[in-house]
Design a protein around this motif. Sequence first.
Motif, short mmCIF file in Angstrom:
data_model
loop_
_atom_site.label_atom_id
_atom_site.label_comp_id
_atom_site.label_asym_id
_atom_site.label_seq_id
_atom_site.Cartn_x
_atom_site.Cartn_y
_atom_site.Cartn_z
N LEU A 145 0.87 -1.17 0.00
CA LEU A 145 0.00 0.00 0.00
C LEU A 145 0.91 1.23 0.00
N ALA A 146 0.67 2.12 -0.95
CA ALA A 146 1.50 3.33 -1.06
C ALA A 146 0.62 4.56 -1.04
N ILE A 147 1.11 5.63 -0.44
CA ILE A 147 0.41 6.92 -0.47
C ILE A 147 1.41 8.01 -0.84
N ASP A 180 5.75 16.17 -0.16
CA ASP A 180 6.26 15.70 -1.46
C ASP A 180 6.83 14.29 -1.31
N LEU A 181 6.30 13.55 -0.34
CA LEU A 181 6.83 12.22 -0.03
C LEU A 181 5.89 11.12 -0.50
N THR A 182 6.48 9.95 -0.72
CA THR A 182 5.73 8.72 -0.95
C THR A 182 6.06 7.76 0.17
N TRP A 183 5.02 7.21 0.78
CA TRP A 183 5.17 6.29 1.90
C TRP A 183 4.71 4.89 1.48
N LEU A 184 5.28 3.88 2.15
CA LEU A 184 5.03 2.50 1.73
C LEU A 184 4.90 1.59 2.94
N SER A 239 9.11 6.16 4.56
CA SER A 239 9.18 7.12 3.47
C SER A 239 10.28 6.67 2.50
N ILE A 240 9.94 6.47 1.24
CA ILE A 240 10.89 5.91 0.27
C ILE A 240 11.38 6.94 -0.74
#
Length: 456
Positions: free
Chosen positions: A322-324, A336-340, A349-350
């Motif tokens: 699941l990513a947001i 401006d982050l993508t989390w996984l 945070s990736i």
Amino acid sequence: MGKIKFCGLLIAGLAFLMSSCLGSGDTTIDDWNLGNAQIAAFSLSNDSIEGLSDVVFTIDQVNGKIYNRDSMPYGTVIDEKVICTISYEFYALGSIFVSQETGDTVYWNGSDSVDLSSPVWITVYPYDGVSTKTYDARINIHQVNPDSVIWELYSGLIRGKSFSEMKVLPYNGLYYMYAKDPSVSGTGVECELYKSETSDMVEWEQISLTGLPENTVLSRITEYGSFLYAFTTAGELFQSADGQNWSQVEEAPHIQVLLGAIPENRTGGVSVLSSISKTDETLRFVTMNDKMEWQTGTATPASFPLSGFGVLNYEAMYHSYLAISGGRDKGENLSDLTWLTMNGLSWVSITNKQSTFSVREGPAFFQYDTLFYLIGGMDASGTALKDIYYSKDKGVTWWQDTVHLMPEDYDARGFSSVVIDEDHYMLLFGGKAGKDTNILNELWRGRVNRLGFKKD
């Protein structure tokens, strides 16, 4: 008249060759082979035309067609004569090539290069000189860039209605649209529900909706298992088995935000509904499994978004994720982050901060054709955006797409509902042109051209 005389001379020459061959007493040819004018194999080559020698041609004997099922790449130019190699089903006297565009006629001697810049008629003459067979021969070349995207305004949504919030999602073989009418906002009236066939999306029928409170956060309605789940601004969790009748989930923790669902994966990982709960002013990740058992995870980082983020599920290496992306954290800062996450209890945070999208909330975030995409949203000043970012590495690194742009008549917007349908269309439902504006009454549809190419 000159072309007719020329063809007559060619045929006369073929007849002479035929009589010479059949005049030999040493040759015995049965009647079927005398009249067999079929082409058995066909290929082309030219060292200056990349990939031509690798093209596989289909020979349709019934309809008399020779063509390549897999079109040559967009931009291929056949501007030189090509070497044609033909194998016949039996012995043939020869073939005549006639340009379908100009009518120019050439007797092909089996070795000369020919002009195939446009379709030709190929007439094969067998030994009997009578049973000719003509083929329509052509080289198919993609006429559109296979990697470009065509966007179109597909339709409006609900005629004569205006909504302050909206969420569209596929459910039970239909599209369900949950919406709030601003004219009844604050009156305690429940949300509205409409449905449409997935093949239509033009005609929407309002259907009954009960049990879903007015303070439901529509943007976070999530399908998990065979149920739909939603939460309210008061922290209540609601559940529905049919999308129409909703009831509160008893003994659920206080839900600060519903994040999404993680499906069961092929390595045995269990499916869960991922949320953030609030206990004694502390925010923590929590999950619920299909037995409605709750588990508490780590504390939520201060920079983790609580609203306005885009969410998607995907599978990689037999694991479900699941990513947001984007959104607004508890300090009201845009991200401006993508989390996984793989389990919903701990998130990481990736994002490579050296190459990411600009801070925003309400982006359309989705996976399409192996890539992650972000379209639009709203920046810190509340200005709507229409830019496009993509990621090749599942959200670690982002690049702005400067080639595939949204159309000029597409209004910048955020908070659209995004769906990828079975025909590989990206569907963008609604969206807002400003924080305090109503939902745009539009459905936009786009697709990468090659994903719409039909296979014969």
